[in-house]
Design a protein around this motif. Structure first.
Motif, PDB file in Angstrom:
ATOM      1  N   ALA A  52      -8.746  40.174  22.731  1.00  0.00           N
ATOM      2  CA  ALA A  52     -10.034  41.015  22.792  1.00  0.00           C
ATOM      3  C   ALA A  52      -9.962  42.079  23.674  1.00  0.00           C
ATOM      4  O   ALA A  52      -9.063  42.130  24.540  1.00  0.00           O
ATOM      5  CB  ALA A  52     -11.040  39.855  23.119  1.00  0.00           C
ATOM      6  N   LEU A  53     -10.725  42.801  23.558  1.00  0.00           N
ATOM      7  CA  LEU A  53     -11.160  43.979  24.184  1.00  0.00           C
ATOM      8  C   LEU A  53     -12.471  44.129  24.711  1.00  0.00           C
ATOM      9  O   LEU A  53     -13.175  43.952  23.980  1.00  0.00           O
ATOM     10  CB  LEU A  53     -10.798  45.593  23.633  1.00  0.00           C
ATOM     11  N   VAL A  74     -14.358  55.412  16.011  1.00  0.00           N
ATOM     12  CA  VAL A  74     -14.378  54.396  14.718  1.00  0.00           C
ATOM     13  C   VAL A  74     -12.793  54.527  14.380  1.00  0.00           C
ATOM     14  O   VAL A  74     -12.420  53.295  14.258  1.00  0.00           O
ATOM     15  CB  VAL A  74     -15.310  55.264  13.551  1.00  0.00           C
ATOM     16  N   GLY A  75     -12.027  55.796  14.700  1.00  0.00           N
ATOM     17  CA  GLY A  75     -10.753  55.573  14.134  1.00  0.00           C
ATOM     18  C   GLY A  75      -9.891  54.591  15.243  1.00  0.00           C
ATOM     19  O   GLY A  75      -8.981  53.759  14.772  1.00  0.00           O
ATOM     20  N   GLN A  76     -10.143  54.766  16.650  1.00  0.00           N
ATOM     21  CA  GLN A  76      -9.633  54.091  17.385  1.00  0.00           C
ATOM     22  C   GLN A  76      -9.714  52.427  17.348  1.00  0.00           C
ATOM     23  O   GLN A  76      -8.959  51.555  17.557  1.00  0.00           O
ATOM     24  CB  GLN A  76      -9.899  54.519  18.862  1.00  0.00           C
ATOM     25  N   LEU A  77     -11.110  52.268  17.187  1.00  0.00           N
ATOM     26  CA  LEU A  77     -11.523  50.580  17.174  1.00  0.00           C
ATOM     27  C   LEU A  77     -10.814  50.357  15.666  1.00  0.00           C
ATOM     28  O   LEU A  77     -10.738  49.104  15.879  1.00  0.00           O
ATOM     29  CB  LEU A  77     -13.046  50.569  17.078  1.00  0.00           C
ATOM     30  N   GLU A  78     -10.853  51.073  14.747  1.00  0.00           N
ATOM     31  CA  GLU A  78     -10.203  50.470  13.407  1.00  0.00           C
ATOM     32  C   GLU A  78      -8.642  50.157  13.637  1.00  0.00           C
ATOM     33  O   GLU A  78      -8.141  49.164  13.099  1.00  0.00           O
ATOM     34  CB  GLU A  78     -10.271  51.505  12.437  1.00  0.00           C
ATOM     35  N   GLY A  84      -6.761  42.510  13.964  1.00  0.00           N
ATOM     36  CA  GLY A  84      -7.358  41.398  14.171  1.00  0.00           C
ATOM     37  C   GLY A  84      -7.912  41.099  15.743  1.00  0.00           C
ATOM     38  O   GLY A  84      -8.131  40.072  16.082  1.00  0.00           O
ATOM     39  N   ILE A  85      -8.043  42.265  16.386  1.00  0.00           N
ATOM     40  CA  ILE A  85      -8.521  42.386  17.758  1.00  0.00           C
ATOM     41  C   ILE A  85      -9.739  42.734  17.808  1.00  0.00           C
ATOM     42  O   ILE A  85     -10.290  43.828  17.494  1.00  0.00           O
ATOM     43  CB  ILE A  85      -7.611  43.260  18.572  1.00  0.00           C
ATOM     44  N   PRO A  86     -10.687  41.784  18.351  1.00  0.00           N
ATOM     45  CA  PRO A  86     -12.032  41.892  18.308  1.00  0.00           C
ATOM     46  C   PRO A  86     -12.541  42.821  19.833  1.00  0.00           C
ATOM     47  O   PRO A  86     -11.674  42.648  20.583  1.00  0.00           O
ATOM     48  CB  PRO A  86     -12.998  40.370  18.364  1.00  0.00           C
ATOM     49  N   ASP A 108     -16.784  46.439  11.886  1.00  0.00           N
ATOM     50  CA  ASP A 108     -17.087  44.925  12.101  1.00  0.00           C
ATOM     51  C   ASP A 108     -16.278  43.920  13.155  1.00  0.00           C
ATOM     52  O   ASP A 108     -16.790  42.747  13.133  1.00  0.00           O
ATOM     53  CB  ASP A 108     -17.095  44.052  10.444  1.00  0.00           C
ATOM     54  N   ASN A 109     -15.320  44.518  13.560  1.00  0.00           N
ATOM     55  CA  ASN A 109     -14.633  43.642  14.722  1.00  0.00           C
ATOM     56  C   ASN A 109     -15.320  43.926  16.011  1.00  0.00           C
ATOM     57  O   ASN A 109     -14.884  43.457  17.309  1.00  0.00           O
ATOM     58  CB  ASN A 109     -13.273  43.981  14.753  1.00  0.00           C
ATOM     59  N   VAL A 110     -16.188  44.806  15.960  1.00  0.00           N
ATOM     60  CA  VAL A 110     -17.046  45.017  17.397  1.00  0.00           C
ATOM     61  C   VAL A 110     -18.442  44.259  17.280  1.00  0.00           C
ATOM     62  O   VAL A 110     -19.113  44.438  16.694  1.00  0.00           O
ATOM     63  CB  VAL A 110     -17.381  46.732  17.446  1.00  0.00           C
ATOM     64  N   HIS A 111     -18.466  43.464  18.399  1.00  0.00           N
ATOM     65  CA  HIS A 111     -19.844  42.810  18.741  1.00  0.00           C
ATOM     66  C   HIS A 111     -20.399  43.549  19.880  1.00  0.00           C
ATOM     67  O   HIS A 111     -20.001  43.694  21.118  1.00  0.00           O
ATOM     68  CB  HIS A 111     -19.545  41.437  19.040  1.00  0.00           C
TER      69      HIS A 111
END
Length: 412
Positions: A52-53, A74-78, A84-86, A108-111
């Motif tokens: 996780a980050l 968005v590109g970096q979070l993608e 598979g890293i939230p 959708d991996n970002v909470h």
């Protein structure tokens, strides 16, 4: 072993401020430095195989809208999503005033924790992430009451953007004490807001990771994120470098140098130190001080503009160093043994500069010049009457020293 990466205060697109921006070759790198530091964070997360980050607030810098920044983020979070890293993210005071945070559909991996607080279990583990975001750009009161209790028998990590008991240069937001954090029973507090890295406690861990990319000489030194390792219920931490450009203070002693060639060689040799401490692809912006006693003292001060350009060129020859400011802190020859007319004139100038009438007139003239500046810039230079007095004294001293150097440099 489970690894988690903790960062905060990324301040995407925050402008780096430095006199070195005058250099066209450096300007582009400086202007993209906060993004480059964030790329390093993502690279580290992928290379370390983190689970996780954590981003503990102030991912953005301010209220400016930027489609380019949104696309970059968005590109970096993608990249993390593909691995598979939230990502767990709380909003700080800068995020709360930035419209992008409410307009961009993050992967959708970002909470994103909201202002009511909550907790999320890290999939496939007995680790729970707790967090509370700012509801607005001000949080004058403690947010600790919005945290629920830790999950029994699990590892509990809490995310909070806070000034703790207060820190110089930072607004007093979400105030609380380390003892109050410890009393809540979490295993690790992932903090943000204060830009200087500090480990406030190890039981439990209370960690302020600091800003990933310094923006001026006030945020000097290499900057970093924090890598957590969790094994058999125990948490360890490691500092991970992130900055691509560091702001550094550095001093070079030219004592005993008898000729300008020798001074220049001392400078070239002295600049090897910062380079040796840097990673291969990093750069640094220096606030450099020349110190020591040399027989060329007055000539150097007389020709300080030429020396400033010379030092800048020597630094740029390295391809990795730039000069933000050159400070002349050279020791003058023994004035007591000098009975020349020039030395006596220097003493008279010092006496005049100390007189109340001179100080008042000089302050009035400085105030008149400052009145021509835009209000924001004027406020930076002169926050109050004491600042005006200090600025006037500094300018008068610099002028007197320069005039004296012109006379002494010509006579020796």
């Amino acid at each position: 072993m489970i690894k988690i990466l903790h960062t905060a205060d990324v301040h995407l697109d925050s402008p780096l401020t430095s006199l070195a921006l005058r250099d066209e070759a450096l300007r582009a790198n400086i202007q993209s430095a906060t993004r480059s530091a964030f790329v390093r964070i993502i690279d580290t997360a992928l290379a370390e195989g983190v689970r996780a980050l954590l981003i503990a607030g102030d991912l953005y810098d301010g209220a400016q809208r930027s489609a380019k920044t949104a696309a970059f983020l968005v590109g970096q979070l993608e990249r993390l999503r593909a691995a598979g890293i939230p990502v767990f993210y709380i909003k700080g005071n800068h995020d709360a005033e930035n419209p992008i945070t409410g307009e961009v559909a993050l992967p959708d991996n970002v909470h994103v924790f909201d202002g009511r607080g909550g907790k999320v279990q890290l999939e496939g583990t007995d680790i729970w992430i707790h967090g509370v975001s700012f509801n607005g750009k001000h949080a004058p009161d403690s947010l600790l009451g919005k945290f629920g209790g830790p999950v029994s028998g699990a590892i509990n990590i809490a995310m909070l953007h806070t000034s703790l008991a207060g820190a110089a240069g930072h607004d007093n937001y979400a105030p609380c004490s380390v003892s109050e954090l410890a009393a809540l029973g979490f295993d690790y507090w992932a903090l943000g807001h204060v830009h200087k890295r500090q480990v406030h406690s190890e039981v439990p861990w209370v960690v302020m990771p600091g800003i990933p990319q310094g923006r001026d000489i006030g945020e000097a030194g290499p900057t970093s994120a924090t890598l957590l390792t969790i094994e058999n219920g125990a948490i360890g931490i490691e500092e991970v470098p992130t900055s691509v450009i560091s702001f550094l203070g550095h001093s070079i002693d030219v004592s005993g140098a008898e000729a300008d060639d020798e001074i220049r060689q001392r400078i070239r040799s002295g600049l090897h130190g910062p380079i040796q401490d840097m990673r291969a692809d990093d750069a640094a912006i220096l606030r450099l001080k020349l110190s020591g006693r040399t027989t060329r003292h007055w000539q150097v001060l007389r020709d300080r503009d030429i020396w400033a350009e010379t030092v800048s060129q020597i630094a740029e020859e390295t391809g990795r160093l730039w000069i933000e400011k050159l400070i002349f802190a050279l020791e003058a020859p023994d004035a007591a043994a000098d009975t020349s007319a020039t030395q006596e004139l220097g003493r008279l100038m010092a006496q005049i500069a100390a007189e109340e009438g001179f100080a008042a007139q000089a302050q009035a003239e400085v105030d008149e010049v400052l009145s021509q500046l835009p209000p924001a810039r004027r406020a930076e230079l002169m926050s109050d009457a004491a600042a005006l007095s200090a600025l006037t004294k500094e300018l008068a001293g610099a002028g007197s020293e320069h005039l004296f150097a012109l006379m002494k440099g010509a006579s020796e």
